[in-house]
Design an enzyme around this catalytic site. Sequence first.
Site, PDB file in Angstrom:
ATOM      1  N   LYS A  66     -12.616   8.154 -16.082  1.00 47.26           N
ATOM      2  CA  LYS A  66     -12.139   7.420 -14.891  1.00 47.26           C
ATOM      3  C   LYS A  66     -10.717   6.897 -15.120  1.00 47.26           C
ATOM      4  CE  LYS A  66     -16.546   5.896 -13.038  1.00 47.26           C
ATOM      5  NZ  LYS A  66     -17.647   5.538 -13.937  1.00 47.26           N
TER       6      LYS A  66
ATOM      7  N   ASP B  90     -13.402   9.387 -27.375  1.00 43.87           N
ATOM      8  CA  ASP B  90     -14.094   9.315 -26.081  1.00 43.87           C
ATOM      9  C   ASP B  90     -13.092   9.570 -24.952  1.00 43.87           C
ATOM     10  OD1 ASP B  90     -16.016   8.481 -27.808  1.00 43.87           O
ATOM     11  OD2 ASP B  90     -16.441   6.574 -26.846  1.00 43.87           O
TER      12      ASP B  90
ATOM     13  N   GLU C 172      -9.100   6.724 -40.035  1.00 42.87           N
ATOM     14  CA  GLU C 172      -9.633   7.462 -38.882  1.00 42.87           C
ATOM     15  C   GLU C 172     -10.238   6.452 -37.924  1.00 42.87           C
ATOM     16  OE1 GLU C 172     -12.635  11.028 -37.348  1.00 42.87           O
ATOM     17  OE2 GLU C 172     -12.932  10.230 -39.360  1.00 42.87           O
TER      18      GLU C 172
ATOM     19  N   ASP D 165     -11.634  18.668 -28.003  1.00 47.71           N
ATOM     20  CA  ASP D 165     -11.932  19.907 -27.269  1.00 47.71           C
ATOM     21  C   ASP D 165     -11.835  19.649 -25.768  1.00 47.71           C
ATOM     22  OD1 ASP D 165     -14.254  18.299 -27.024  1.00 47.71           O
ATOM     23  OD2 ASP D 165     -15.383  20.081 -26.425  1.00 47.71           O
TER      24      ASP D 165
ATOM     25  N   THR E  23     -14.463  18.158 -38.384  1.00 44.79           N
ATOM     26  CA  THR E  23     -15.241  16.958 -38.110  1.00 44.79           C
ATOM     27  C   THR E  23     -16.611  17.403 -37.586  1.00 44.79           C
ATOM     28  OG1 THR E  23     -14.839  16.583 -35.748  1.00 44.79           O
ATOM     29  CG2 THR E  23     -13.064  15.996 -37.263  1.00 44.79           C
ATOM     30  N   GLU E  24     -17.518  16.445 -37.474  1.00 49.87           N
ATOM     31  CA  GLU E  24     -18.846  16.793 -36.949  1.00 49.87           C
ATOM     32  C   GLU E  24     -18.749  17.359 -35.523  1.00 49.87           C
ATOM     33  OE1 GLU E  24     -19.882  13.234 -38.547  1.00 49.87           O
ATOM     34  OE2 GLU E  24     -21.454  14.018 -39.845  1.00 49.87           O
ATOM     35  N   TYR E  25     -17.974  16.703 -34.671  1.00 47.78           N
ATOM     36  CA  TYR E  25     -17.826  17.169 -33.288  1.00 47.78           C
ATOM     37  C   TYR E  25     -17.107  18.510 -33.223  1.00 47.78           C
ATOM     38  CZ  TYR E  25     -19.517  13.076 -30.681  1.00 47.78           C
ATOM     39  OH  TYR E  25     -20.286  12.106 -30.121  1.00 47.78           O
ATOM     40  N   GLU E  26     -16.149  18.671 -34.110  1.00 47.42           N
ATOM     41  CA  GLU E  26     -15.378  19.920 -34.117  1.00 47.42           C
ATOM     42  C   GLU E  26     -16.295  21.107 -34.408  1.00 47.42           C
ATOM     43  OE1 GLU E  26     -12.070  19.640 -36.722  1.00 47.42           O
ATOM     44  OE2 GLU E  26     -11.413  21.698 -36.422  1.00 47.42           O
TER      45      GLU E  26
ATOM     46  N   GLU F 146     -15.286   2.427 -36.930  1.00 46.81           N
ATOM     47  CA  GLU F 146     -16.280   2.841 -35.939  1.00 46.81           C
ATOM     48  C   GLU F 146     -16.836   1.590 -35.279  1.00 46.81           C
ATOM     49  OE1 GLU F 146     -17.581   5.679 -34.490  1.00 46.81           O
ATOM     50  OE2 GLU F 146     -18.796   4.182 -33.452  1.00 46.81           O
TER      51      GLU F 146
HETATM   52  N1  SAH Z   1     -14.560  11.480 -35.173  1.00 44.08           N
HETATM   53  C1  SAH Z   1     -15.933  11.939 -35.123  1.00 44.08           C
HETATM   54  C2  SAH Z   1     -16.714  11.269 -33.988  1.00 44.08           C
HETATM   55  C3  SAH Z   1     -16.192  11.552 -32.604  1.00 44.08           C
HETATM   56  S1  SAH Z   1     -17.066  10.675 -31.336  1.00 44.08           S
HETATM   57  C4  SAH Z   1     -15.977  13.447 -35.008  1.00 44.08           C
HETATM   58  O1  SAH Z   1     -14.966  14.043 -34.666  1.00 44.08           O
HETATM   59  O2  SAH Z   1     -17.028  14.029 -35.279  1.00 44.08           O
HETATM   60  C5  SAH Z   1     -15.971   9.286 -31.083  1.00 44.08           C
HETATM   61  C6  SAH Z   1     -16.371   8.099 -31.924  1.00 44.08           C
HETATM   62  O3  SAH Z   1     -15.387   7.095 -31.753  1.00 44.08           O
HETATM   63  C7  SAH Z   1     -17.693   7.472 -31.500  1.00 44.08           C
HETATM   64  O4  SAH Z   1     -18.520   7.314 -32.608  1.00 44.08           O
HETATM   65  C8  SAH Z   1     -17.286   6.131 -30.881  1.00 44.08           C
HETATM   66  O5  SAH Z   1     -18.265   5.125 -31.049  1.00 44.08           O
HETATM   67  C9  SAH Z   1     -16.006   5.831 -31.620  1.00 44.08           C
HETATM   68  N2  SAH Z   1     -15.085   5.000 -30.839  1.00 44.08           N
HETATM   69  C10 SAH Z   1     -14.668   5.255 -29.583  1.00 44.08           C
HETATM   70  N3  SAH Z   1     -13.845   4.300 -29.131  1.00 44.08           N
HETATM   71  C11 SAH Z   1     -13.709   3.410 -30.143  1.00 44.08           C
HETATM   72  C12 SAH Z   1     -12.990   2.196 -30.282  1.00 44.08           C
HETATM   73  N4  SAH Z   1     -12.259   1.714 -29.278  1.00 44.08           N
HETATM   74  N5  SAH Z   1     -13.075   1.535 -31.449  1.00 44.08           N
HETATM   75  C13 SAH Z   1     -13.835   2.026 -32.457  1.00 44.08           C
HETATM   76  N6  SAH Z   1     -14.554   3.174 -32.381  1.00 44.08           N
HETATM   77  C14 SAH Z   1     -14.496   3.856 -31.246  1.00 44.08           C
END
Ligand code: SAH
Length: 212
Positions: free
Chosen positions: A121, A117, A43, A153, A192-195, A68
């Site tokens: 932009k 993320d 992941e 989302d 997931t946590e965000y989900e 991460e």
């Molecule tokens: N997958 C988790 C967190 C989503 S937030 C969930 O669904 O609950 C997105 C996470 O990806 C953040 O913690 C951010 O720091 C990480 N992230 C974003 N771009 C990244 C990158 N280029 N390399 C490593 N981690 C990244």
Amino acid sequence: MRLRNITGSREVIAESAYVVHEPKDYKGRWTEIFGNDHKIRIEIGMGKGRFIMDLARMNPDINYVGIEKYSSVLLRGIQKMETEPLPNLYFIRMEAEEITEVFGPGEVDKIYLNFSDPWPKDRHAKRRLPSREFLHRYDEILVKDGVIEFKTDNPDLFRFALDEIEPAGWNLEQMTEDLHHNKEMMKDNVMTEYEEKFSSMGNPIYKYIISR
Ligand code: SAH
């Protein structure tokens, strides 16, 4: 995800047995980390790690790697592993752009992108994890019949991700614009946590599965 800088999180990570510290040294040799030749699923952007930990617990015969970039976030995953160590799961603190330096050709069986993320932009489009630039990187490390599963989302990010599939040479296998009301795609869904957060606010969850 960015948490307040937690003092000492870098130190905790540096000493953690659950983290692979020099991941580039293991390119093509991940079987040595796990001590077996089971499939490896990763992941990218795991946040606090709930999703990948749930998967690792449910599937002891599959190996997992959670990636991460922020120490303060990764720290939460490490703390959870300290209370519940899972032998088939490791973490890496790294920027995903370097992924091809960490895994060899065909070394990864599946890639999960969850609530990546959005980088709204235009000039930052290359940083989006489902961008064609990243799809080319995933192409290098993923096994021939491997798939990417992406959930978000964010409608703009999802639209963008769909538009990137073909130019990058990938194929859409499955998709939904409302995962939580799609019986078939919901069957083995791991939240997931965000989900959990965004679906409880009423946001529909988008998901695709792509292959080459
Ligand atoms: N997958 C988790 C967190 C989503 S937030 C969930 O669904 O609950 C997105 C996470 O990806 C953040 O913690 C951010 O720091 C990480 N992230 C974003 N771009 C990244 C990158 N280029 N390399 C490593 N981690 C990244």
